[in-house]
Motif scaffolding. Structure first.
Motif, mmCIF file in Angstrom:
data_model
loop_
_atom_site.group_PDB
_atom_site.id
_atom_site.type_symbol
_atom_site.label_atom_id
_atom_site.label_comp_id
_atom_site.label_asym_id
_atom_site.label_seq_id
_atom_site.Cartn_x
_atom_site.Cartn_y
_atom_site.Cartn_z
ATOM 1 N N THR A 234 -16.799 4.659 4.418
ATOM 2 C CA THR A 234 -17.784 5.182 5.367
ATOM 3 C C THR A 234 -17.105 6.268 6.183
ATOM 4 O O THR A 234 -15.873 6.334 6.258
ATOM 5 C CB THR A 234 -18.314 4.070 6.301
ATOM 6 N N SER A 235 -17.890 7.114 6.795
ATOM 7 C CA SER A 235 -17.335 8.298 7.448
ATOM 8 C C SER A 235 -16.483 7.936 8.656
ATOM 9 O O SER A 235 -16.373 6.773 9.049
ATOM 10 C CB SER A 235 -18.468 9.243 7.865
ATOM 11 N N HIS A 236 -15.915 8.944 9.252
ATOM 12 C CA HIS A 236 -14.932 8.782 10.329
ATOM 13 C C HIS A 236 -15.468 8.075 11.559
ATOM 14 O O HIS A 236 -14.698 7.599 12.387
ATOM 15 C CB HIS A 236 -14.390 10.157 10.725
ATOM 16 N N HIS A 237 -16.801 7.993 11.717
ATOM 17 C CA HIS A 237 -17.339 7.332 12.916
ATOM 18 C C HIS A 237 -18.206 6.130 12.561
ATOM 19 O O HIS A 237 -19.060 5.716 13.342
ATOM 20 C CB HIS A 237 -18.137 8.340 13.770
ATOM 21 N N GLU A 238 -17.950 5.522 11.387
ATOM 22 C CA GLU A 238 -18.747 4.377 10.947
ATOM 23 C C GLU A 238 -17.814 3.222 10.568
ATOM 24 O O GLU A 238 -17.441 3.066 9.415
ATOM 25 C CB GLU A 238 -19.611 4.775 9.746
ATOM 26 N N ALA A 243 -23.156 1.831 8.034
ATOM 27 C CA ALA A 243 -23.684 3.162 8.319
ATOM 28 C C ALA A 243 -24.167 3.189 9.766
ATOM 29 O O ALA A 243 -24.741 2.209 10.255
ATOM 30 C CB ALA A 243 -24.845 3.477 7.378
ATOM 31 N N HIS A 244 -23.922 4.294 10.452
ATOM 32 C CA HIS A 244 -24.351 4.357 11.855
ATOM 33 C C HIS A 244 -25.868 4.230 11.968
ATOM 34 O O HIS A 244 -26.381 3.708 12.968
ATOM 35 C CB HIS A 244 -23.889 5.652 12.508
ATOM 36 N N VAL A 282 -11.874 0.540 4.330
ATOM 37 C CA VAL A 282 -12.601 0.229 5.557
ATOM 38 C C VAL A 282 -12.159 1.169 6.673
ATOM 39 O O VAL A 282 -10.968 1.252 6.997
ATOM 40 C CB VAL A 282 -12.352 -1.240 5.974
ATOM 41 N N SER A 283 -13.105 1.889 7.267
ATOM 42 C CA SER A 283 -12.811 2.727 8.434
ATOM 43 C C SER A 283 -12.690 1.837 9.667
ATOM 44 O O SER A 283 -13.532 0.960 9.883
ATOM 45 C CB SER A 283 -13.920 3.760 8.659
#
Length: 587
Positions: A234-238, A243-244, A282-283
């Motif tokens: 998942t992206s840098h902020h999730e 998912a956000h 995992v982020s």
């Protein structure tokens, strides 16, 4: 037909054999090879699960991990697999003459694991002439009546462990298209993405996340990712595989704030980990709501506590120490400031370093730094939405720039994760190909090889006849487009003075567009769709944009100075260019 050389044999009507108990990714790769051989030769080879009854030539596909057939041949000393053992995603293609009664030749494709096996299969497809972009960019299949297999051994393995793409800024273009074609970002859409990735020897995806949630939107997305062997992140902020977008549904109106919503966030993140049974990275960490910074008052101690709590969730859900689950912490934007001020995460977490959103890497480890167990990664951009300006319309990424920055990363030991924001996928076919090829082995492509690489890529899509001219257009296009990205261009960008920089820029684009048009008319009609998508449209669209702003600049110039009737003439020409842009897009 002429007889093959002694070091080759004609593949002929070979059957494909794969162990029924091998991994689903291996089974899929075998079925894609069956389709590819049919597309190239017009003959559909038989797909078998046993060598019983096989005669003539066979293609045997199997992983060291799960193929009883491969293990049997190793035990019988028909093949050697020493160079595969203990390696990540390694593959080997080896020919064996007269291996069994009735079988004249066997081409054995073996991988150290499921993806290695698939990469070996798709290496064969690539050498057959199948472009990874045959579906996404309508690259035609070049037919062959005969296929010669060279006797010997081909083996390879990647140098960067996780190599992938981030589908981002995907609305409205890709999101609307995916709804039209598939009903949204569902498993049918992702199956096409995953196939493309395997053909490009990529293994890692950050899925579309603008109003989308990979795990939540379609329960079959996770199963499809596992079948194709694609690692999901998942992206840098999730954090923790959420998912956000899902916070809208599960947050119950609470703030995205650890001080006020700690228990709710922990529950939310645990749900993400419970659900994500697939292979993943995992982020960890936390940014502000959406893609925003956290408050200035947020201390690094709170962020370190968040990571500690997240790792406790990871350990509780997996039943293993957190260090056994791959994790990353993205030092994106303001998060790098936290790192620079002393925030640290455990040594097994990959530090995902980032560029400045414009292709310039902000931070690299010192060559003299001690190694980290989790190593380092890079998050890079071919596309960007955010301040101060967006760029997402069209490809603006010259290979020399990508090479120079990622070579620096490679030299500094950044070899665990390479992930790039590719926007909608569609305008970025060429740089995506380069990204995946370079990440596979950065030692294989030097600065002097970039034009040769471009020529080889052009030949793979359009044939060798005009590959040098097409490569020259692709390189010039990217060079011109990187001088000023189209979103940053306007009527005042270049000078109209004595030197007339604007006229010089426009002339260069007009010459390039003319070259591209003439060359397109020389190519076979079967390549016209692919050529338009990959070469002609980007050049024509950019040339027209320069003409639009040139006419606007001349309109303003004549208004300020002479105020002749040419003011209206150039105004009309600018309007015509505006209309022409839509006509080029719809062509």
């Amino acid at each position: 037909a002429s007889q093959p050389a002694t070091n080759t044999y004609l593949l002929g009507n070979a059957s494909i054999c794969v162990d029924v108990n091998d991994d689903a990714t291996v089974q899929l790769a075998a079925s894609f090879l069956q389709q590819d051989l049919e597309a190239v030769t017009g003959k559909r080879p038989e797909l078998k699960t046993s060598l019983n009854g096989c005669t003539g030539n066979v293609i045997i596909i199997g992983s060291l991990e799960k193929s009883a057939m491969i293990r049997q041949w190793v035990n019988l000393k028909k093949i050697k697999v020493d160079q595969l053992k203990g390696k990540w995603e390694a593959y080997q293609l080896i020919t064996v003459a007269n291996p069994a009664k009735g079988i004249a030749n066997a081409l054995v494709i073996t991988g150290s694991d499921r993806r290695g096996t698939a990469f070996g299969v798709f290496e064969l497809s690539k050498q057959l002439g199948m472009s990874p972009w045959y579906w996404w960019a309508d690259v035609p299949v070049r037919k062959k009546t005969e296929i010669l297999i060279k006797r010997g051994v081909v083996s390879d393995a990647p140098k960067v462990k996780y190599r992938g793409i981030f589908i981002n800024d995907e609305a409205p273009c890709l999101s609307n298209w995916s709804k039209e074609k598939f009903g949204g970002f569902n498993h049918q859409f992702y199956a096409k993405v995953f196939e493309l990735m395997l053909r490009l020897k990529a293994n890692y995806l950050w899925p579309a996340m603008w109003g989308n949630a990979f795990y939540y939107d379609d329960s079959l997305n996770i199963k499809t990712a596992d079948e194709y062997g694609i690692v999901i992140g998942t992206s840098h902020h999730e954090p923790l595989m959420r998912a956000h977008e899902e916070w809208k549904y599960f947050g119950k109106g609470k703030k995205w704030n650890y001080d006020s919503t700690e228990s709710g966030l922990k529950e939310f993140w645990k749900g993400g980990m419970d659900r994500a049974w697939n292979e993943k990275i995992v982020s960890v960490g936390m940014r502000g709501d959406g893609d925003a910074p956290m408050s200035r008052e947020t201390a690094t101690t709170i962020l370190e506590r968040i990571v500690k709590d997240q790792r406790e969730i990871i350990a509780a859900v997996t039943g293993k120490p957190a260090s056994e689950t791959p994790q990353l912490w993205a030092l994106y934007k303001e998060v790098q400031d936290y790192y620079d001020k002393g925030m640290r995460v455990p040594d097994d977490v990959t530090l995902l370093l980032c560029d400045d959103n414009w292709g310039n890497i902000r931070k690299l480890p010192k060559i003299t730094d001690p190694p980290r167990k989790g190593g380092y990664g890079i998050y890079y951009h071919f596309d960007y939405v955010g301040g101060p300006r967006n760029y997402k319309w069209i490809n603006t990424n010259p290979l020399p720039k990508i090479w120079e920055q990622m070579h620096l990363a490679w030299e500094h030991g950044v070899n665990n994760i390479w992930i790039v924001n590719v926007g909608d996928i569609k305008p970025m076919e060429f740089p995506i190909s380069f990204w995946c090829d370079y990440a596979w082995n950065p030692d294989r492509i030097g600065p002097a090889d970039l034009q040769k690489y471009t020529e080889q890529w052009a030949a793979a899509q359009f044939g060798a006849t005009h590959s040098i001219e097409i490569a020259r257009i692709l390189s010039a296009y990217a060079k011109y487009n990187s001088i000023r990205k189209p979103e940053l261009l306007d009527a005042n960008t270049f000078s109209l003075g004595n030197y007339n920089e604007f006229r010089e820029r426009l002339n260069a684009w007009q010459l390039l567009a003319n070259e591209a048009e003439i060359l397109g008319n020389k190519l076979p009609a079967t390549t016209s769709d692919a050529y338009f998508q990959l070469v002609l449209h980007p050049v024509k669209a950019m040339c027209n944009l320069y003409e639009l702003y040139w006419f606007t600049a001349m309109n303003q110039h004549y208004y300020r100075t002479v105020r002749s009737t040419r003011v209206n003439e150039y105004a009309q020409l600018a309007r015509n260019s505006f209309v022409k842009d839509s006509m080029i897009t719809l062509a």
